[in-house]
Design an enzyme around this catalytic site. Structure first.
Site, PDB file in Angstrom:
ATOM      1  N   ILE A 199       0.835  -1.202   0.000  1.00 46.07           N
ATOM      2  CA  ILE A 199       0.000   0.000   0.000  1.00 46.07           C
ATOM      3  C   ILE A 199       0.867   1.247   0.000  1.00 46.07           C
ATOM      4  CG2 ILE A 199      -1.764   1.289   1.253  1.00 46.07           C
ATOM      5  CD1 ILE A 199      -2.725  -1.420   2.390  1.00 46.07           C
TER       6      ILE A 199
ATOM      7  N   ASP B 285      10.810   3.127   6.931  1.00 44.40           N
ATOM      8  CA  ASP B 285      10.314   1.776   7.180  1.00 44.40           C
ATOM      9  C   ASP B 285      11.344   1.055   8.031  1.00 44.40           C
ATOM     10  OD1 ASP B 285       9.627  -1.123   6.773  1.00 44.40           O
ATOM     11  OD2 ASP B 285       8.156  -0.271   5.401  1.00 44.40           O
TER      12      ASP B 285
ATOM     13  N   PRO C  54       1.847  -1.337   9.938  1.00 42.41           N
ATOM     14  CA  PRO C  54       0.981  -2.172  10.781  1.00 42.41           C
ATOM     15  C   PRO C  54       1.014  -1.676  12.217  1.00 42.41           C
ATOM     16  CG  PRO C  54       3.075  -3.274  10.412  1.00 42.41           C
ATOM     17  CD  PRO C  54       3.104  -2.032   9.571  1.00 42.41           C
TER      18      PRO C  54
ATOM     19  N   THR D 294      -4.775   5.675   6.844  1.00 39.80           N
ATOM     20  CA  THR D 294      -5.684   4.626   6.360  1.00 39.80           C
ATOM     21  C   THR D 294      -5.231   3.261   6.858  1.00 39.80           C
ATOM     22  OG1 THR D 294      -4.389   4.524   4.317  1.00 39.80           O
ATOM     23  CG2 THR D 294      -6.410   5.844   4.271  1.00 39.80           C
ATOM     24  N   SER D 295      -4.396   3.238   7.876  1.00 36.82           N
ATOM     25  CA  SER D 295      -3.811   1.984   8.347  1.00 36.82           C
ATOM     26  C   SER D 295      -4.512   1.475   9.600  1.00 36.82           C
ATOM     27  CB  SER D 295      -2.310   2.174   8.583  1.00 36.82           C
ATOM     28  OG  SER D 295      -1.696   0.939   8.861  1.00 36.82           O
ATOM     29  N   ARG D 296      -4.063   1.912  10.777  1.00 38.98           N
ATOM     30  CA  ARG D 296      -4.680   1.536  12.041  1.00 38.98           C
ATOM     31  C   ARG D 296      -4.782   2.782  12.914  1.00 38.98           C
ATOM     32  NH1 ARG D 296      -6.360  -2.079   9.740  1.00 38.98           N
ATOM     33  NH2 ARG D 296      -6.196  -4.323  10.114  1.00 38.98           N
TER      34      ARG D 296
ATOM     35  N   ASP E  74      -9.271   7.660   7.868  1.00 39.30           N
ATOM     36  CA  ASP E  74     -10.195   6.547   7.630  1.00 39.30           C
ATOM     37  C   ASP E  74     -10.254   5.667   8.863  1.00 39.30           C
ATOM     38  OD1 ASP E  74     -11.937   5.058   5.808  1.00 39.30           O
ATOM     39  OD2 ASP E  74     -10.413   3.489   5.949  1.00 39.30           O
TER      40      ASP E  74
ATOM     41  N   GLU F 228     -12.382   4.342  17.421  1.00 37.43           N
ATOM     42  CA  GLU F 228     -13.406   4.186  16.385  1.00 37.43           C
ATOM     43  C   GLU F 228     -14.243   2.923  16.538  1.00 37.43           C
ATOM     44  OE1 GLU F 228     -11.821   3.514  12.483  1.00 37.43           O
ATOM     45  OE2 GLU F 228     -10.570   1.846  13.142  1.00 37.43           O
TER      46      GLU F 228
ATOM     47  N   HIS G 254     -13.626   3.652   8.048  1.00 35.25           N
ATOM     48  CA  HIS G 254     -12.802   2.466   7.819  1.00 35.25           C
ATOM     49  C   HIS G 254     -13.179   1.808   6.485  1.00 35.25           C
ATOM     50  CE1 HIS G 254     -10.100  -0.205  10.436  1.00 35.25           C
ATOM     51  NE2 HIS G 254      -9.981  -0.642   9.203  1.00 35.25           N
TER      52      HIS G 254
END
Length: 431
Positions: free
Chosen positions: A253, A272, A305, A334-336, A360, A365, A397
């Site tokens: 992604i 990363d 992640p 848009t991940s966690r 998102d 949430e 989400h």
């Protein structure tokens, strides 16, 4: 243009499993690929269209590919059509309890579950609308497996109940697995399988869509025009061209998001824990320290992640990280949700730190995800405060929510169930 003819040999015809495998293979090609019978034509990347061909044993199919990668596409399709015999079935039909399902979840799963026999998935599905929790885990009694999503709870108390119910497999119809107690699952001999990738394009495209909407205040503009107000005050955005994008997490992604940003004419920096040197050699991005990325980026997009514990990614974006960012920075997640400390984010929004924020996912949430509260009072404090800021866009989400992604999730999840039942390798799906 390349084409070949294929006579269906399987006694079940082109049933659910080969249809799913064909569609998933064809999604990855740029070429236009069709499967035709004497009576109909289907797009080869659409599992429902393939099934509507009703191609039984003996049917003659014409498979055609036209485009830049047509040869590779034909080769892959021929490989998929090669029949694989099942091995060592644990049970004749694997019974799966699907928790937290909606109507859209069932579109593909129901079609893929129809067939029984040699080479089929051989599953029986029970759809449950309730989430998996300690209060609902007993509903798995008599089932071999449960299938869950991001907002289900598979902590130790739930795992203990599932084991007592006879469950031996947890199927995650998502990539993340932070809601599963892996240690408890191992202790109770429960296999956990996930969908390691479905449509990275869906998530990355949603990330750019929402951050651009927040940047250009599309949500405000839409409502103003509906009120017959065409004034431009409060709608000022910024160009992305020649700005710096910071990508945190460069898996599939993150790579898609980097390419989108590159297409906007942005310079792409990345961080990363496990850098992919090939991406630097390609010229797509440059790896830097997290601190440098925070300091230089005009747009920060999160694709990591959620990993708890020391040196994990929980609250990766906290008050300290936000203080290192530029004033007027843009942030999209848009991940966690728990990658971002919600309290620190809200405090920074109060202090006008961000030009735009698109979420998102967000911390807190869980009670809202995939639930209709339109007739309820807005009781969740974090949600209410986030929605009070004019430069913030919150979605439910839904970044994954495209036809291609739902198709991939169903196909991979069903393959995981079959691999478990027939003692076949799990590959990247194993948690």
């Amino acid at each position: 243009m390349k084409s070949f003819e294929y006579v269906v040999k399987n006694p079940l015809g082109i049933h659910a499993r080969p249809a799913a495998l064909l569609a998933q293979a064809c999604v990855n090609f740029k070429s236009a690929i069709t499967i035709a019978t004497d009576d109909a034509v289907a797009s080869a990347n659409n599992v429902l269209q393939i099934l509507k061909l009703h191609a039984g044993k003996g049917a003659r199919l014409t498979i055609t590919a036209e485009g830049p990668d047509e040869e590779e596409a034909i080769e892959k399709i021929q490989q998929v059509l090669h029949e694989i015999a099942p091995k060592n079935k644990k049970v004749e039909v694997l019974k799966i309890a699907f928790f937290g399902t909606k109507k859209y979840d069932r579109i593909f799963f129901s079609e893929l579950a129809k067939d029984r026999g040699n080479g089929a998935y051989n599953v029986e599905l029970k759809y449950l609308s309730s989430r998996l929790t300690a209060e609902t885990a007993h509903l798995a009694q008599g089932y071999d497996a449960v299938c869950i999503f991001v907002n289900d709870d598979a902590g130790r108390p739930v795992i203990e109940q599932l084991a007592a119910c006879g469950v031996r497999l947890i199927l995650l119809r998502c990539a993340g697995f932070n809601n599963v107690d892996k240690k408890a699952a191992e202790e109770y001999g429960i296999t956990v399988l996930r969908v390691p990738a479905y449509s990275p394009y869906a998530v990355a495209e949603h990330a750019m869509t929402t951050i651009q909407a927040a940047n250009r205040r599309i949500h405000k503009a839409y409502n103003k025009v509906k009120d017959n107000n065409f004034a431009l005050n409060g709608l000022l955005g910024i160009d992305l061209h020649n700005k710096v994008a910071g990508i945190i997490g460069t898996g599939r992604i993150g790579q898609c998001m980097a390419r989108i940003c590159k297409g906007y004419g942005m310079t792409v920096l990345a961080w990363d824990a496990y850098p992919n040197e090939a991406l630097e050699k390609e010229g797509l991005l440059t790896y830097v320290s997290k601190e440098e990325l925070l300091r230089k980026a005009d747009l920060i997009s999160l694709h990591a992640p959620l990993i708890m514990g020391k040196a994990g990614t929980y609250h990766l974006i906290d008050a300290q990280a936000i203080s290192e960012m530029k004033d007027g920075v843009m942030l999209v997640n848009t991940s966690r949700g728990a990658l971002v400390d919600a309290e620190a984010l809200i405090e920074a929004l109060k202090n006008n730190k961000f030009h735009a924020v698109a979420l998102d996912v967000y911390e807190g949430e869980d009670a809202n995800v995939y639930t209709d509260h339109s007739e309820d009072m807005l009781s969740e404090d974090i949600t209410a405060r986030l929605l009070s800021f004019p430069n913030v866009i919150v979605t439910s989400h839904q970044a994954f929510f495209t036809r291609e992604a739902l198709q991939a999730i169903a196909a991979v999840t069903m393959e995981n169930a079959r691999n478990f039942n027939e003692s076949l390798p799990y590959g990247d799906a194993e948690v």
